[in-house]
Design a protein around this motif. Structure first.
Motif, short mmCIF file in Angstrom:
data_model
loop_
_atom_site.label_atom_id
_atom_site.label_comp_id
_atom_site.label_asym_id
_atom_site.label_seq_id
_atom_site.Cartn_x
_atom_site.Cartn_y
_atom_site.Cartn_z
N GLU A 41 41.12 53.23 51.43
CA GLU A 41 41.43 51.82 51.71
C GLU A 41 40.83 51.41 53.04
O GLU A 41 40.93 52.13 54.04
CB GLU A 41 42.94 51.62 51.76
CG GLU A 41 43.33 50.19 52.08
CD GLU A 41 44.80 50.01 52.43
OE1 GLU A 41 45.16 48.87 52.78
OE2 GLU A 41 45.56 50.98 52.39
N ARG A 48 38.68 44.20 46.06
CA ARG A 48 40.11 43.96 46.29
C ARG A 48 40.90 44.36 45.04
O ARG A 48 40.54 43.99 43.92
CB ARG A 48 40.34 42.48 46.60
CG ARG A 48 41.76 42.17 47.04
CD ARG A 48 41.88 40.70 47.41
NE ARG A 48 41.03 40.35 48.54
CZ ARG A 48 41.38 40.44 49.83
NH1 ARG A 48 42.58 40.89 50.15
NH2 ARG A 48 40.56 40.08 50.78
N ASP A 85 45.02 45.18 48.46
CA ASP A 85 44.30 46.06 49.39
C ASP A 85 42.82 46.02 49.05
O ASP A 85 42.44 45.83 47.89
CB ASP A 85 44.77 47.51 49.25
CG ASP A 85 46.14 47.76 49.86
OD1 ASP A 85 46.63 46.90 50.62
OD2 ASP A 85 46.71 48.84 49.58
N GLN A 86 41.97 46.23 50.05
CA GLN A 86 40.54 46.38 49.80
C GLN A 86 40.26 47.87 49.76
O GLN A 86 40.57 48.58 50.71
CB GLN A 86 39.71 45.71 50.89
CG GLN A 86 39.96 44.23 51.02
CD GLN A 86 40.90 43.93 52.16
OE1 GLN A 86 40.67 44.31 53.28
NE2 GLN A 86 41.99 43.26 51.87
N ILE A 87 39.68 48.31 48.64
CA ILE A 87 39.43 49.74 48.47
C ILE A 87 37.93 50.01 48.33
O ILE A 87 37.17 49.18 47.86
CB ILE A 87 40.18 50.32 47.26
CG1 ILE A 87 39.75 49.65 45.95
CG2 ILE A 87 41.68 50.26 47.48
CD1 ILE A 87 40.23 50.34 44.69
N SER A 126 45.97 56.46 52.25
CA SER A 126 46.81 55.28 52.04
C SER A 126 47.31 55.18 50.62
O SER A 126 46.62 55.55 49.67
CB SER A 126 46.03 54.00 52.35
OG SER A 126 45.66 53.97 53.70
N LYS A 146 40.65 49.97 56.49
CA LYS A 146 41.71 49.83 57.49
C LYS A 146 41.25 49.22 58.80
O LYS A 146 42.03 48.57 59.48
CB LYS A 146 42.34 51.20 57.79
CG LYS A 146 43.23 51.72 56.71
CD LYS A 146 44.47 50.89 56.58
CE LYS A 146 45.52 51.55 55.73
NZ LYS A 146 46.71 50.73 55.60
N SER A 196 44.02 46.29 57.29
CA SER A 196 43.19 45.65 56.26
C SER A 196 43.33 44.15 56.36
O SER A 196 44.35 43.62 56.77
CB SER A 196 43.58 46.15 54.87
OG SER A 196 44.90 45.78 54.58
N ILE A 239 47.81 52.86 47.62
CA ILE A 239 47.11 51.64 47.23
C ILE A 239 48.12 50.61 46.71
O ILE A 239 48.93 50.91 45.83
CB ILE A 239 46.05 51.94 46.14
CG1 ILE A 239 45.07 53.02 46.64
CG2 ILE A 239 45.32 50.68 45.73
CD1 ILE A 239 44.33 52.68 47.90
N GLU A 240 48.03 49.40 47.27
CA GLU A 240 48.91 48.30 46.88
C GLU A 240 48.08 47.10 46.48
O GLU A 240 46.88 47.03 46.79
CB GLU A 240 49.84 47.95 48.04
CG GLU A 240 50.77 49.09 48.42
CD GLU A 240 51.65 48.78 49.62
OE1 GLU A 240 51.55 47.66 50.18
OE2 GLU A 240 52.44 49.65 49.99
N ARG A 241 48.71 46.15 45.80
CA ARG A 241 48.01 44.94 45.37
C ARG A 241 47.42 44.21 46.57
O ARG A 241 48.05 44.10 47.61
CB ARG A 241 48.96 44.01 44.61
CG ARG A 241 48.27 42.77 44.05
CD ARG A 241 49.18 41.91 43.18
NE ARG A 241 49.59 42.66 41.99
CZ ARG A 241 50.79 43.16 41.80
NH1 ARG A 241 51.73 42.99 42.70
NH2 ARG A 241 51.08 43.84 40.72
N LYS A 245 43.97 40.80 54.81
CA LYS A 245 44.65 40.32 53.57
C LYS A 245 44.19 38.94 53.22
O LYS A 245 43.74 38.18 53.96
CB LYS A 245 46.17 40.34 53.75
CG LYS A 245 46.71 41.75 53.94
CD LYS A 245 46.80 42.48 52.65
CE LYS A 245 47.41 43.85 52.90
NZ LYS A 245 47.43 44.69 51.79
#
Length: 186
Positions: free
Chosen positions: A169, A82, A66-68, A60, A171, A184, A62-64, A186
């Motif tokens: 991430e 997060r 997201d839970q990683i 994935s 999912k 994920s 990674i974007e703001r 949000k």
């Protein structure tokens, strides 16, 4: 009789090929595409609970928010947090309001329950510069926070997370079954 033995050998070899190919595909997917992870602790409550089992995508972008899952910078464990700050972002918290690049964000995912009636804030005031001596998140780095801010060990404590430390991430929530969720949270 000889023909039966030959056919049996061929059938056994056929099954072995299927088993070996299946094992290679499964191991390859786990190594390069996705993997199951067991959540440890309460730092992401209420989004995730201790012992939840999730599937992590290793491919994935990674974007703001997201839970990683990533390798802890302080111990030999995987953490889930997060993503708050991406490379180039400014991050600060004022009076329990998150500001990224000067824009205020409402954080509906944060646990705001506390046992202490005198608790004024869930998240203490901070700026990225105060925490990590950087005005902006550097290239290849991320600023992360737990959703259970009062019980989370995160970038406020150990600094920024390297892109190389990211495992993937979150999912899918697999377990408990009544929390099954694809995508994920949000």
């Amino acid at each position: 009789m000889q023909e039966e033995k030959t056919n049996l050998k061929k059938e056994i070899l056929s099954y072995l090929k299927i088993i070996v190919i299946t094992a290679i595909v499964v191991l390859g997917c786990k190594q390069f595409l996705f993997a199951p992870i067991k959540v440890q602790g309460a730092s992401m409550y209420p989004t995730y609970h201790d012992k939840d089992i999730i599937i992590v995508s290793k491919t994935s972008k990674i974007e703001r928010f997201d839970q990683i899952v990533f390798q802890s910078p302080t111990e030999d464990e995987l953490y889930i947090k997060r993503v708050i700050g991406l490379p180039g972002d400014t991050v600060e918290m004022k009076d329990d309001v998150l500001y990224v690049n000067g824009k205020a964000y409402k954080e509906d995912y944060v646990n705001r329950q506390t046992d202490d009636p005198n608790q004024l804030r869930i998240t203490e005031n901070f700026s990225l510069e105060q925490l990590v001596n950087e005005k902006k998140v550097p290239e290849g780095m991320y600023f992360v926070l737990g959703d259970n801010r009062l019980k989370s060990y995160d970038s406020r404590h150990y600094g920024l997370i390297s892109k190389d430390a990211i495992y993937g991430e979150a999912k899918v929530t697999l377990y408990p079954f009544n929390q099954f969720h694809i995508g994920s949270k949000k």
